[in-house]
Scaffold this motif. Sequence first.
Motif, mmCIF file in Angstrom:
data_model
loop_
_atom_site.group_PDB
_atom_site.id
_atom_site.type_symbol
_atom_site.label_atom_id
_atom_site.label_comp_id
_atom_site.label_asym_id
_atom_site.label_seq_id
_atom_site.Cartn_x
_atom_site.Cartn_y
_atom_site.Cartn_z
ATOM 1 N N GLU A 133 -50.585 -43.606 -53.416
ATOM 2 C CA GLU A 133 -49.488 -43.413 -52.459
ATOM 3 C C GLU A 133 -49.889 -43.909 -51.068
ATOM 4 O OE1 GLU A 133 -46.053 -39.964 -52.423
ATOM 5 O OE2 GLU A 133 -48.086 -39.458 -52.994
ATOM 6 N N GLY A 134 -49.059 -44.762 -50.499
ATOM 7 C CA GLY A 134 -49.333 -45.255 -49.151
ATOM 8 C C GLY A 134 -50.453 -46.272 -49.080
ATOM 9 N N VAL A 135 -50.939 -46.740 -50.233
ATOM 10 C CA VAL A 135 -52.026 -47.736 -50.246
ATOM 11 C C VAL A 135 -51.440 -49.129 -50.476
ATOM 12 C CG1 VAL A 135 -54.064 -48.513 -51.506
ATOM 13 C CG2 VAL A 135 -53.770 -46.113 -51.006
ATOM 14 N N GLY A 136 -51.760 -50.065 -49.617
ATOM 15 C CA GLY A 136 -51.293 -51.446 -49.788
ATOM 16 C C GLY A 136 -49.815 -51.598 -49.540
ATOM 17 N N ILE A 137 -49.345 -51.133 -48.387
ATOM 18 C CA ILE A 137 -47.910 -51.172 -48.099
ATOM 19 C C ILE A 137 -47.488 -52.580 -47.655
ATOM 20 C CG2 ILE A 137 -46.081 -50.254 -46.627
ATOM 21 C CD1 ILE A 137 -47.628 -47.652 -46.507
ATOM 22 N N ILE A 138 -46.440 -53.083 -48.266
ATOM 23 C CA ILE A 138 -45.861 -54.381 -47.879
ATOM 24 C C ILE A 138 -44.399 -54.132 -47.505
ATOM 25 C CG2 ILE A 138 -45.437 -56.763 -48.586
ATOM 26 C CD1 ILE A 138 -47.386 -56.307 -50.890
ATOM 27 N N GLY A 139 -44.022 -54.501 -46.282
ATOM 28 C CA GLY A 139 -42.627 -54.354 -45.859
ATOM 29 C C GLY A 139 -41.762 -55.451 -46.461
ATOM 30 N N ALA A 140 -40.446 -55.235 -46.414
ATOM 31 C CA ALA A 140 -39.519 -56.193 -47.029
ATOM 32 C C ALA A 140 -39.627 -57.574 -46.391
ATOM 33 C CB ALA A 140 -38.089 -55.671 -46.916
ATOM 34 N N GLU A 141 -39.649 -57.611 -45.055
ATOM 35 C CA GLU A 141 -39.699 -58.905 -44.371
ATOM 36 C C GLU A 141 -41.014 -59.616 -44.665
ATOM 37 O OE1 GLU A 141 -39.203 -60.689 -39.858
ATOM 38 O OE2 GLU A 141 -38.804 -58.561 -40.221
ATOM 39 N N GLU A 142 -42.083 -58.826 -44.661
ATOM 40 C CA GLU A 142 -43.413 -59.376 -44.942
ATOM 41 C C GLU A 142 -43.456 -59.966 -46.357
ATOM 42 O OE1 GLU A 142 -47.931 -57.758 -44.041
ATOM 43 O OE2 GLU A 142 -46.365 -56.348 -44.576
ATOM 44 N N ALA A 143 -42.876 -59.231 -47.316
ATOM 45 C CA ALA A 143 -42.866 -59.704 -48.709
ATOM 46 C C ALA A 143 -42.157 -61.055 -48.814
ATOM 47 C CB ALA A 143 -42.188 -58.680 -49.604
ATOM 48 N N LEU A 144 -41.039 -61.196 -48.076
ATOM 49 C CA LEU A 144 -40.313 -62.471 -48.108
ATOM 50 C C LEU A 144 -41.126 -63.578 -47.460
ATOM 51 C CD1 LEU A 144 -36.694 -61.323 -47.235
ATOM 52 C CD2 LEU A 144 -37.483 -62.296 -49.388
ATOM 53 N N ASN A 145 -41.775 -63.268 -46.332
ATOM 54 C CA ASN A 145 -42.529 -64.296 -45.616
ATOM 55 C C ASN A 145 -43.722 -64.800 -46.418
ATOM 56 O OD1 ASN A 145 -40.772 -64.078 -43.526
ATOM 57 N ND2 ASN A 145 -42.066 -62.789 -42.244
ATOM 58 N N TRP A 146 -44.311 -63.930 -47.219
ATOM 59 C CA TRP A 146 -45.455 -64.349 -48.034
ATOM 60 C C TRP A 146 -45.007 -65.045 -49.314
ATOM 61 C CZ3 TRP A 146 -50.557 -64.498 -46.979
ATOM 62 C CH2 TRP A 146 -51.017 -63.795 -45.858
ATOM 63 N N GLY A 147 -43.705 -65.062 -49.585
ATOM 64 C CA GLY A 147 -43.220 -65.705 -50.804
ATOM 65 C C GLY A 147 -43.503 -64.918 -52.058
ATOM 66 N N LEU A 148 -43.620 -63.596 -51.939
ATOM 67 C CA LEU A 148 -43.900 -62.776 -53.122
ATOM 68 C C LEU A 148 -42.692 -62.760 -54.043
ATOM 69 C CD1 LEU A 148 -45.631 -59.708 -51.436
ATOM 70 C CD2 LEU A 148 -46.642 -61.845 -52.194
ATOM 71 N N SER A 149 -42.920 -62.424 -55.289
ATOM 72 C CA SER A 149 -41.808 -62.368 -56.245
ATOM 73 C C SER A 149 -42.124 -61.304 -57.287
ATOM 74 C CB SER A 149 -41.608 -63.742 -56.911
ATOM 75 O OG SER A 149 -42.808 -64.179 -57.487
ATOM 76 N N GLY A 150 -41.143 -61.032 -58.126
ATOM 77 C CA GLY A 150 -41.352 -60.070 -59.203
ATOM 78 C C GLY A 150 -41.452 -58.648 -58.681
ATOM 79 N N PRO A 151 -42.194 -57.795 -59.404
ATOM 80 C CA PRO A 151 -42.325 -56.383 -59.012
ATOM 81 C C PRO A 151 -42.879 -56.219 -57.588
ATOM 82 C CG PRO A 151 -43.164 -56.688 -61.230
ATOM 83 C CD PRO A 151 -42.853 -58.052 -60.705
ATOM 84 N N MET A 152 -43.700 -57.166 -57.141
ATOM 85 C CA MET A 152 -44.231 -57.090 -55.774
ATOM 86 C C MET A 152 -43.098 -57.119 -54.754
ATOM 87 S SD MET A 152 -47.652 -57.216 -55.605
ATOM 88 C CE MET A 152 -48.145 -58.069 -54.142
ATOM 89 N N LEU A 153 -42.091 -57.940 -55.017
ATOM 90 C CA LEU A 153 -40.960 -58.087 -54.096
ATOM 91 C C LEU A 153 -39.997 -56.910 -54.255
ATOM 92 C CD1 LEU A 153 -39.610 -60.061 -52.055
ATOM 93 C CD2 LEU A 153 -38.445 -61.099 -53.972
ATOM 94 N N ARG A 154 -39.732 -56.546 -55.511
ATOM 95 C CA ARG A 154 -38.758 -55.486 -55.761
ATOM 96 C C ARG A 154 -39.278 -54.126 -55.309
ATOM 97 N NH1 ARG A 154 -37.861 -58.941 -60.101
ATOM 98 N NH2 ARG A 154 -39.270 -57.901 -61.530
#
Length: 393
Positions: free
Chosen positions: A204-225
Amino acid sequence: MIAPTTRKDLMIVNMGPHHPSMHGVLRLIVTLDGEDVIECEPILGYLHRGMEKIAENRTIIQYLPYVTRWDYLATMFTEAITVNGPEQLGNIQVPKRASYIRAIMLELSRIASHLLWLGPFMADIGAQTPFFYILRERELIYDLFEAATGMRMMHNYFRIGGVAADLPHGWIDKCLDFCDYFLTGVAEYEKLITRNPIFLERVEGVGIIGAEEALNWGLSGPMLRASGIQWDLRKVDRYECYDEFDWEIQWQKEGDSLARYLVRISEMTESIKIIQQVLEGIPGGPYENLEIRRFDRIKDPEWNDFDYRFISKKPSPTFELSKQELYVRVEAPKGELGIFLIGDQSVFPWRWKIRPPGFINLQILPQLVKRMKLADIMTILGSIDIIMGEVDR
């Protein structure tokens, strides 16, 4: 290394490429201040086999057995993308039955991949039991694969314009039985893991990625969702026959390792829902588009013979890729698996660029582990879900 040189008591440690929690041959050069991670540099390429170059010297049918070696836990997806490209280039129709069979195989493959993510992920953070549970369920999926394709892992089952063979007699009932059984299995995992206080403490609370950050890094799949963005290529691109079924995109908004776990767990039940609907509504008819077994154009007059025009069971070896370029993508268990394909009016692709989800999701690792504890590297890396076969290609 861009490690700060001012301090003398920093420690540089190699994690991997032989570390059991590295999920393959990933090497991390970690700069530590006591237990705290200052810097982390991933080093890739230990499993590079030149997959893109090999593709440029093979016809599509020759290349099909290779592709299952990218992401060797979700093998159906690599095959799907390999035949989807040429199908779109040549504008080849896939029979309805073949499309349904493909959807079943893809969703079973997704479940198998998520299971083999869950087991090692739990083992990494100190829970041994789930590993044995997931092997039990995964074995059943592999039995289904073996009955339909003849192989447990490297299936070589998809073909341009369909699949290699029809489902054997009794397979559909066996698959429906598995679906009912598996739902009890998922309930068991949830009971064992989801509210476990030790597990929650670790994720819990480990490795938090915000929505905007996820888009900027080009993440996809469960990482993005898991970061609150409802994006699933099965809904967006509507490939195969996914838009005919009733299912929901699974997502969470927290963006931490727990959210990624929850997304994958709920994706498994959602996949079962899709499989059950496909099995209920699977139509009859051909499982392969027989038209494309024929030659596109005849090179040599004496080849214009009946024996040569129809080649059993396979699309003809001279299936030509027309002179255009194309990007195709599928929603693999780890994210968006894409191929950029350039045809050159020849049987070989001129360029075959793979966009592996694991490779692009891995980019964010150094940023996620900074200022975390050393033990959190395992949690974060595990929650990203990488397979080095597709990272290194």
